[in-house]
Design a protein around this motif. Structure first.
Motif, short mmCIF file in Angstrom:
data_model
loop_
_atom_site.label_atom_id
_atom_site.label_comp_id
_atom_site.label_asym_id
_atom_site.label_seq_id
_atom_site.Cartn_x
_atom_site.Cartn_y
_atom_site.Cartn_z
N GLY A 1 0.81 -1.21 0.00
CA GLY A 1 0.00 0.00 0.00
C GLY A 1 0.84 1.26 0.00
N TRP A 2 1.86 1.28 0.84
CA TRP A 2 2.73 2.46 0.90
C TRP A 2 3.54 2.62 -0.37
CZ3 TRP A 2 1.71 6.45 3.37
CH2 TRP A 2 1.17 6.42 4.66
N ALA A 3 3.91 1.50 -0.99
CA ALA A 3 4.64 1.57 -2.27
C ALA A 3 3.77 2.22 -3.34
CB ALA A 3 5.08 0.18 -2.70
N VAL A 4 2.50 1.82 -3.40
CA VAL A 4 1.56 2.38 -4.38
C VAL A 4 1.38 3.87 -4.14
CG1 VAL A 4 -0.84 2.39 -5.16
CG2 VAL A 4 0.35 0.21 -4.79
N ILE A 5 1.14 4.24 -2.88
CA ILE A 5 0.94 5.65 -2.56
C ILE A 5 2.22 6.44 -2.79
CG2 ILE A 5 0.49 7.27 -0.66
CD1 ILE A 5 -1.55 5.29 0.40
N GLY A 6 3.36 5.83 -2.48
CA GLY A 6 4.64 6.50 -2.70
C GLY A 6 4.86 6.83 -4.17
N VAL A 7 4.54 5.88 -5.05
CA VAL A 7 4.65 6.13 -6.48
C VAL A 7 3.71 7.26 -6.90
CG1 VAL A 7 4.19 5.15 -8.77
CG2 VAL A 7 5.41 3.79 -7.05
N GLY A 8 2.50 7.26 -6.32
CA GLY A 8 1.55 8.32 -6.62
C GLY A 8 2.05 9.69 -6.19
N ILE A 9 2.67 9.76 -5.03
CA ILE A 9 3.20 11.04 -4.54
C ILE A 9 4.34 11.53 -5.43
CG2 ILE A 9 4.43 12.15 -2.63
CD1 ILE A 9 2.77 10.44 -0.72
N VAL A 10 5.19 10.60 -5.85
CA VAL A 10 6.28 10.96 -6.77
C VAL A 10 5.70 11.52 -8.07
CG1 VAL A 10 8.13 10.04 -8.23
CG2 VAL A 10 7.97 9.34 -5.83
N GLY A 11 4.66 10.86 -8.59
CA GLY A 11 4.02 11.35 -9.81
C GLY A 11 3.41 12.72 -9.61
N TYR A 12 2.77 12.91 -8.47
CA TYR A 12 2.13 14.21 -8.18
C TYR A 12 3.16 15.33 -8.10
CZ TYR A 12 0.02 17.92 -5.38
OH TYR A 12 -0.40 19.14 -4.91
N LEU A 13 4.31 15.07 -7.46
CA LEU A 13 5.30 16.11 -7.24
C LEU A 13 6.17 16.39 -8.46
CD1 LEU A 13 6.50 15.19 -3.63
CD2 LEU A 13 5.01 17.09 -4.29
N TRP A 14 6.59 15.32 -9.19
CA TRP A 14 7.58 15.50 -10.24
C TRP A 14 7.04 15.29 -11.67
CZ3 TRP A 14 9.33 13.43 -5.50
CH2 TRP A 14 10.28 14.22 -4.85
N PHE A 15 5.88 14.65 -11.79
CA PHE A 15 5.30 14.42 -13.11
C PHE A 15 3.82 14.80 -13.11
CE2 PHE A 15 8.64 11.31 -12.25
CZ PHE A 15 9.53 11.56 -13.30
N PRO A 16 3.53 16.08 -12.81
CA PRO A 16 2.13 16.50 -12.62
C PRO A 16 1.24 16.27 -13.84
CG PRO A 16 3.61 18.40 -12.83
CD PRO A 16 4.47 17.20 -12.66
N ALA A 17 1.75 16.47 -15.04
CA ALA A 17 0.93 16.27 -16.23
C ALA A 17 0.52 14.82 -16.37
CB ALA A 17 1.69 16.74 -17.47
N SER A 18 1.46 13.91 -16.16
CA SER A 18 1.17 12.48 -16.24
C SER A 18 0.22 12.07 -15.12
CB SER A 18 2.47 11.68 -16.16
OG SER A 18 2.20 10.30 -16.24
N PHE A 19 0.43 12.62 -13.93
CA PHE A 19 -0.43 12.31 -12.79
C PHE A 19 -1.86 12.76 -13.08
CE2 PHE A 19 -2.47 13.38 -8.77
CZ PHE A 19 -2.23 12.25 -8.01
N GLU A 20 -2.00 13.95 -13.63
CA GLU A 20 -3.33 14.48 -13.94
C GLU A 20 -4.03 13.66 -15.02
OE1 GLU A 20 -5.00 18.52 -16.01
OE2 GLU A 20 -3.50 18.76 -14.43
N ALA A 21 -3.25 13.14 -15.97
CA ALA A 21 -3.82 12.40 -17.08
C ALA A 21 -4.17 10.96 -16.71
CB ALA A 21 -2.86 12.40 -18.27
N ARG A 22 -3.34 10.35 -15.85
CA ARG A 22 -3.51 8.91 -15.58
C ARG A 22 -3.87 8.58 -14.14
NH1 ARG A 22 0.92 9.67 -18.83
NH2 ARG A 22 0.78 8.75 -20.92
N GLY A 23 -3.79 9.56 -13.25
CA GLY A 23 -4.00 9.30 -11.83
C GLY A 23 -5.35 8.68 -11.52
N HIS A 24 -6.40 9.17 -12.17
CA HIS A 24 -7.75 8.67 -11.89
C HIS A 24 -7.85 7.19 -12.22
CE1 HIS A 24 -12.19 8.88 -11.60
NE2 HIS A 24 -12.13 7.96 -12.56
N THR A 25 -7.43 6.83 -13.42
CA THR A 25 -7.56 5.43 -13.87
C THR A 25 -6.75 4.49 -12.99
OG1 THR A 25 -7.94 6.13 -16.15
CG2 THR A 25 -7.24 3.86 -15.80
N VAL A 26 -5.51 4.85 -12.71
CA VAL A 26 -4.65 3.99 -11.90
C VAL A 26 -5.23 3.84 -10.49
CG1 VAL A 26 -2.37 3.76 -10.86
CG2 VAL A 26 -2.58 4.55 -13.22
N ALA A 27 -5.68 4.95 -9.91
CA ALA A 27 -6.24 4.89 -8.55
C ALA A 27 -7.52 4.07 -8.51
CB ALA A 27 -6.51 6.31 -8.04
N ALA A 28 -8.38 4.24 -9.53
CA ALA A 28 -9.65 3.51 -9.56
C ALA A 28 -9.42 2.01 -9.69
CB ALA A 28 -10.52 4.01 -10.71
N VAL A 29 -8.53 1.61 -10.61
CA VAL A 29 -8.24 0.18 -10.79
C VAL A 29 -7.63 -0.40 -9.52
CG1 VAL A 29 -6.81 -1.47 -12.06
CG2 VAL A 29 -8.03 0.33 -13.30
#
Length: 285
Positions: free
Chosen positions: A158-186
């Motif tokens: 769980g922490w690994a998944v959230i950690g990857v999400g935080i990295v995406g949010y901080l350093w890859f915001p465009a990718s996070f915004e585009a794919r965050g919903h789908t990855v989180a939902a699945v």
């Protein structure tokens, strides 16, 4: 615990379990009301973020997330998976899917999701860190059983998944915004399928609840098939996009069915551990 206190605890769990069903019904009603005033369906339930059902969509996912986190699982592993699934439900609410043409009334075409994603996810991260720090502080001052090996593994994943999400949010915001919903939902639904499987395992170990095992296994299998179907359609069959909303509706309905079955099974107890002779799940999960 005296009778009055036990009744209060039982009623709290009963209301919490039933609240989940009420929230799913509220979301369904909002989508139905939007469709009644439109000429077509959106291609997915997530796409209703951009319609007049926007507020209910966000509120429903936040309410479901809070209920999953607050609800105490039957085992420590189930509790961990519920907590992470609940956290991801907030991400699904705050990071919308890609916008499509809106059927009927909706958010203005000029509505920008970026500022909201950055603000709301930051608030979620801050709240999550404070909540985890508080949990660790409280656990140090409360006698508790050692976590099972499965619970420790689930926590690390769980922490690994959230950690990857935080990295995406901080350093890859465009990718996070585009794919965050789908990855989180699945990922959230994978967690919920895991919760159903864990219920089947723990019910299997309690003779009084063995009759529910087959139902939990059937629900878990159906949810897995439906989730896989959504992924395949989205990735390989774009022309079938409008089928996704119906598959999603059945998937969410299946989740509601699981919650109803669990509510029926555990109506007279706080959790399944009360029914085990040792007061805990013999499977160790």
């Amino acid at each position: 615990m005296d009778s009055d206190h036990r009744t209060a605890v039982l009623n709290t769990y009963r209301y919490l379990r039933l609240a989940m069903i009420a929230v799913v019904i509220m979301l369904g009603a909002a989508i139905a009301a939007q469709r009644a005033g439109a000429a077509c369906w959106q291609t997915s339930i997530s796409a209703y973020y951009f319609t007049a059902a926007h507020s209910v969509f966000v509120a429903a996912l936040c309410a479901i997330g809070a209920c999953l986190i607050v609800y105490k699982g039957n085992t420590d592993t189930e509790d961990v998976v519920l907590n992470f699934s609940g956290f991801l439900s907030f991400v699904v609410a705050f990071v919308p899917t890609q916008r499509e043409a809106v059927c009927g009334a909706g958010l203005p075409a000029a509505y920008e999701v970026g500022p909201g994603v950055r603000n709301n996810v930051l608030a979620l991260i801050v709240a999550g860190v404070l909540a985890e720090a508080t949990r660790v502080f409280i656990s140090r001052n409360v006698e508790r059983q050692r976590a099972s090996g499965w619970a420790v593994r689930a926590t690390l994943v769980g922490w690994a998944v959230i950690g990857v999400g935080i990295v995406g949010y901080l350093w890859f915001p465009a990718s996070f915004e585009a794919r965050g919903h789908t990855v989180a939902a699945v990922t959230m639904f994978i967690g919920i399928i895991g919760v159903v499987i864990l219920n089947a395992l723990s019910a299997q170990s309690v003779p009084q609840r063995a009759g529910f095992v087959g139902t939990y296994k059937l629900i878990a299998a159906l949810m897995a098939v439906l989730l896989a179907a959504i992924i395949v359609i989205r990735l390989s069959l774009p022309a079938w996009d409008h089928i996704v909303i119906w598959v999603e509706a059945v998937l969410i309905g299946t989740f509601a069915a699981f919650w109803l079955v669990q509510t029926r099974e555990l109506w007279d107890v706080v959790d399944r551990r009360e029914l085990s002779p040792e007061g805990a799940d013999p499977t160790g999960r």
